[in-house]
Design a protein around this motif. Sequence first.
Motif, mmCIF file in Angstrom:
data_model
loop_
_atom_site.group_PDB
_atom_site.id
_atom_site.type_symbol
_atom_site.label_atom_id
_atom_site.label_comp_id
_atom_site.label_asym_id
_atom_site.label_seq_id
_atom_site.Cartn_x
_atom_site.Cartn_y
_atom_site.Cartn_z
ATOM 1 N N LYS A 91 31.428 23.014 83.599
ATOM 2 C CA LYS A 91 31.669 22.047 84.666
ATOM 3 C C LYS A 91 30.849 20.770 84.487
ATOM 4 C CE LYS A 91 30.954 24.451 88.474
ATOM 5 N NZ LYS A 91 31.012 24.777 89.919
ATOM 6 N N ASP A 160 31.313 18.900 89.894
ATOM 7 C CA ASP A 160 31.644 19.903 90.897
ATOM 8 C C ASP A 160 30.368 20.676 91.251
ATOM 9 O OD1 ASP A 160 32.765 21.816 92.494
ATOM 10 O OD2 ASP A 160 33.855 22.853 90.898
ATOM 11 N N PHE A 178 36.245 16.766 88.039
ATOM 12 C CA PHE A 178 36.596 18.172 87.872
ATOM 13 C C PHE A 178 37.172 18.410 86.482
ATOM 14 C CE2 PHE A 178 36.427 17.811 92.433
ATOM 15 C CZ PHE A 178 35.991 19.054 92.865
ATOM 16 N N THR A 181 37.689 23.501 86.885
ATOM 17 C CA THR A 181 38.015 23.919 88.246
ATOM 18 C C THR A 181 38.953 22.916 88.890
ATOM 19 O OG1 THR A 181 35.978 22.819 88.979
ATOM 20 C CG2 THR A 181 35.872 25.199 88.604
ATOM 21 N N ASP A 182 39.665 23.382 89.901
ATOM 22 C CA ASP A 182 40.641 22.554 90.595
ATOM 23 C C ASP A 182 40.150 22.341 92.022
ATOM 24 O OD1 ASP A 182 42.838 21.481 91.956
ATOM 25 O OD2 ASP A 182 44.270 22.496 90.659
ATOM 26 N N PRO A 183 40.029 21.080 92.466
ATOM 27 C CA PRO A 183 39.531 20.844 93.825
ATOM 28 C C PRO A 183 40.442 21.419 94.894
ATOM 29 C CG PRO A 183 40.432 18.830 92.876
ATOM 30 C CD PRO A 183 40.349 19.827 91.763
ATOM 31 N N GLY A 187 38.044 20.021 98.083
ATOM 32 C CA GLY A 187 37.298 18.911 97.491
ATOM 33 C C GLY A 187 36.480 18.189 98.550
ATOM 34 N N VAL A 195 38.638 12.378 93.993
ATOM 35 C CA VAL A 195 38.422 13.349 92.920
ATOM 36 C C VAL A 195 39.264 12.952 91.709
ATOM 37 C CG1 VAL A 195 37.931 15.210 94.549
ATOM 38 C CG2 VAL A 195 40.263 14.921 93.690
ATOM 39 N N LEU A 197 40.701 14.835 88.216
ATOM 40 C CA LEU A 197 40.901 16.093 87.517
ATOM 41 C C LEU A 197 41.236 15.782 86.061
ATOM 42 C CD1 LEU A 197 41.043 19.164 87.894
ATOM 43 C CD2 LEU A 197 43.456 18.914 88.490
ATOM 44 N N SER A 199 42.562 17.308 83.670
ATOM 45 C CA SER A 199 43.875 17.704 83.162
ATOM 46 C C SER A 199 44.984 16.736 83.561
ATOM 47 C CB SER A 199 44.228 19.121 83.639
ATOM 48 O OG SER A 199 44.278 19.179 85.058
ATOM 49 N N ASP A 200 44.691 15.822 84.461
ATOM 50 C CA ASP A 200 45.686 14.830 84.869
ATOM 51 C C ASP A 200 45.787 13.677 83.876
ATOM 52 O OD1 ASP A 200 46.362 16.206 87.148
ATOM 53 O OD2 ASP A 200 45.037 15.050 88.463
#
Length: 237
Positions: A91, A160, A178, A181-183, A187, A195, A197, A199-200
């Motif tokens: 993280k 996170d 993040f 982990t996924d908010p 969040g 936030v 992420l 992976s976005d």
Amino acid sequence: SAAIVVRCANGPSYGYDKGSIKEPLASRFYQHVFQIDKNQHAIERIRQLFANALSYPCPQRQGDFGVSEHFERTDDDAYLVFNHGTTRVDKHYPEVYWQELISKATDQGWNIKLPWGNEKERSRAQLFAKNNDKVQVLSKMSLCEISQIIANAAGCISVDTGLSHLSAALNKPNLTLFGPTDPGLVGGYGNNQKVLLASDYQLEMKDSSCAASVEPAVFQPLNPSIVWEEFSTIIDK
């Protein structure tokens, strides 16, 4: 497990109905249950649960933790707090990215304060502060003392970690990063909370010369340029 504890308590019990929680069986341990939409932030769900249980109208305005006014205000707010410490290794925002991000912030005139909770985090903070007199590694502090520092900051960038939620509770503009982990719906809650992420985002090597070697690798696409650009939308200078 919480539902069982409530059931054992001496007094009436209230909770979510079977359609409002991930563990429908838990609803059987409550004497009174309520339907609360699951597609809301966890804090909003709790607010509605209390309103139903205690028979008062749930306020429509966003909730306020009511803690920021308990901290002394100073005229020194020309600094940011970077909450870089967290428990899980994967993280952590990559050190090489933190260094680049700190350079972007100090090049624009910001001072940076770095809290830490153990010797490993302290060593990391000292690495980030090396050869940059606008970066301060804080002394070992209690949670209350760290809260005082955050309360007077202009804003925060966080991983996170619990200090991210503390920053939100203190109504500080806060950007939380993040990776693994996924908010989801837990969040940061409050004004000017955002936030990102990892992976976005898609990895573009041209955005950062060090992207190929960063660890944890999950954060590779979320480079410092993206982070600083997004942070700039919630912070005033």
